[in-house]
Structure formats: C-alpha cells, structure tokens
Write an enzyme that holds these catalytic residues in place. Structure first.
Site, mmCIF file in Angstrom:
data_model
loop_
_atom_site.group_PDB
_atom_site.id
_atom_site.type_symbol
_atom_site.label_atom_id
_atom_site.label_comp_id
_atom_site.label_asym_id
_atom_site.label_seq_id
_atom_site.Cartn_x
_atom_site.Cartn_y
_atom_site.Cartn_z
ATOM 1 N N VAL A 68 -9.349 -1.279 3.533
ATOM 2 C CA VAL A 68 -9.714 -2.083 2.071
ATOM 3 C C VAL A 68 -8.567 -2.513 1.722
ATOM 4 O O VAL A 68 -8.134 -3.775 1.136
ATOM 5 C CB VAL A 68 -10.301 -1.100 1.111
ATOM 6 C CG1 VAL A 68 -10.681 -2.066 -0.149
ATOM 7 C CG2 VAL A 68 -11.944 -0.673 1.636
ATOM 8 N N CYS A 69 -7.323 -1.958 1.666
ATOM 9 C CA CYS A 69 -6.268 -2.126 1.212
ATOM 10 C C CYS A 69 -5.431 -3.279 1.704
ATOM 11 O O CYS A 69 -4.700 -4.339 1.295
ATOM 12 C CB CYS A 69 -5.123 -0.950 1.149
ATOM 13 S SG CYS A 69 -5.717 0.615 -0.071
ATOM 14 N N THR A 70 -5.693 -3.215 3.055
ATOM 15 C CA THR A 70 -5.199 -4.399 3.778
ATOM 16 C C THR A 70 -5.660 -5.755 3.664
ATOM 17 O O THR A 70 -5.312 -6.749 3.380
ATOM 18 C CB THR A 70 -5.493 -4.257 5.488
ATOM 19 O OG1 THR A 70 -5.011 -2.961 5.861
ATOM 20 C CG2 THR A 70 -5.041 -5.188 6.346
ATOM 21 N N LEU A 78 -4.282 -6.859 -0.033
ATOM 22 C CA LEU A 78 -2.853 -7.218 -0.124
ATOM 23 C C LEU A 78 -3.018 -8.585 0.611
ATOM 24 O O LEU A 78 -2.205 -9.460 0.062
ATOM 25 C CB LEU A 78 -1.968 -6.572 0.808
ATOM 26 C CG LEU A 78 -1.265 -5.118 -0.253
ATOM 27 C CD1 LEU A 78 -2.082 -4.166 -0.146
ATOM 28 C CD2 LEU A 78 -0.042 -4.739 0.729
#
Length: 220
Positions: free
Chosen positions: A44-46, A49
């Site tokens: 999810v963080c990928t 960002l």
C-alpha cells in the site's frame, strides 16, 4: 504527548534521502505535508509514495513541500525508490526520513512511547505509523489524518484540504461539505451582514442567519 490541531509541530533533526535536515528550517516560510509509513517495501505504501510523487507539482504550486517518513534506515529508502518508480511510474523527488529508531514517530505520538526500534520490527508492529500532518508556515499543525494499514490514503483529499485551509486563512470564510476550489463558501458567523457587504460585493444567499453562502473570494 498528544499532538492536536493548533499545536506547534515538534521540531527535530533527522537523516533523510536528501541529507540531514532540521525540520522547521526545512519548512521555511512554506506549508508542509509530513506523511508516515510503517515499513519500506510494503504494497500500500508503495502506491502512496508513487501517487504523491506524481502530485508533487500541484503541492509545489500551492507553496507546499512534501516529506515522507518510514520506520527503516535511509539506505533502505534509497533501494525502495527504484521499486516505486518502476511500479508506479513516478520517481520520488521529495525527501524520505529514516526513522529506524522511532524518534520522530514517538515525537509525533504515532507509536507507543516504549516501543523499540531496530531491524526486527514488522509493519504490523508499526501499524499506527500511517499519519498525515499538514503544517502551516507558522509551524503549527493544521490537519491530522491517520489511516489503517489496508486503506491507501487519498492525497487528492489532502490537496483539497490544503486549498481550503489556505483560502480560509486569507479570508473570513469556511468551506462546506464536499467543497472544491471554486465552489461556494460560508461566511463565518463572526462577520456581520454590514461587514459582509464590503467583503462580498456580489452578495450571498442566506439559508439561516448563521448559514450564508457566497461566491468564493479570489485566492490570495
């Protein structure tokens, strides 16, 4: 210590992918978005960002800087950056803070104060480190959002909030539900009808004495 809207954003010195920064000095006279992540190389963080990297010019146009934080060393951030660009189509141009000792996460009350840093921690250990802080040029916290790990953040909404906060900081107005830039605004109750005639020469709609809708003023 809990951080609330209106508080002075805690200052700190930290290593980032752009070198060592002093946070308040890095903000300067601009707005800033600080957003945090529980672990590098997480799915999810990928996506987050990468999406925010694509939106960075829109934030810059609004005199707002972006800085990320992840509970891993700077060296891991630098390796992660290539995955983000390859899968999301945008290179991360903003700095990422290395917070493997949890110092900033604790300072901003994103994690238990007794938590220990180090390589052994998993994203689940750091699941509360998924916050967005918008900070004004006065270094005070203007907005706080915290998301669960499985829900990707809506950075278009952060941009919308920034538009609202910048507009309402310059004019005596508030923005209604689902407002977008260019939509009608609310004349705040502190402004009398007499004062409003000067501030809103095109007039307004009075739905209730406390609810007056007016065309959006020009952005300053």
């Amino acid at each position: 210590m809990a951080i609330r809207i209106g508080d002075l954003a805690p200052d700190f010195t930290a290593r980032t992918t752009h070198g060592t920064i002093r946070f308040h000095e890095w903000i300067g006279d601009q707005w800033a978005v600080l957003f945090s992540h529980p672990k590098d190389f997480t799915p999810v963080c990928t996506t987050e960002l990468g999406y925010l990297a694509g939106l960075e010019p829109e934030f810059a146009r609004r005199n707002c800087r972006i800085i990320g934080l992840s509970v891993d060393p700077v060296e891991d951030h630098e390796r992660w950056a290539s995955d983000i660009e390859d899968t999301q189509g945008h290179a991360v141009g903003y700095p990422l803070i290395g917070d493997d000792d949890l110092a900033v996460a604790k300072l901003y009350d994103m994690i238990h104060p007794n938590a220990l840093g180090g390589k052994g921690r998993t994203a689940l250990d750091n699941m509360t480190v998924r916050s967005v802080f918008v900070i004004g040029p006065d270094k005070r916290v203007k907005l706080i959002l915290t998301y669960p790990m499985t829900t990707g953040r809506n950075f278009d909404e952060v941009l919308r909030c920034l538009d609202s906060m910048q507009l309402t900081a310059a004019h005596q107005v508030a923005t209604p539900a689902n407002w977008n830039d260019g939509g009608e605004v609310i004349i705040v109750p502190a402004v009398s009808d007499e004062e409003a005639r000067d501030k809103f020469p095109d007039g307004w709609r009075t739905l209730r004495p406390y609810l007056r809708m007016a065309p959006q003023p020009d952005r300053d």
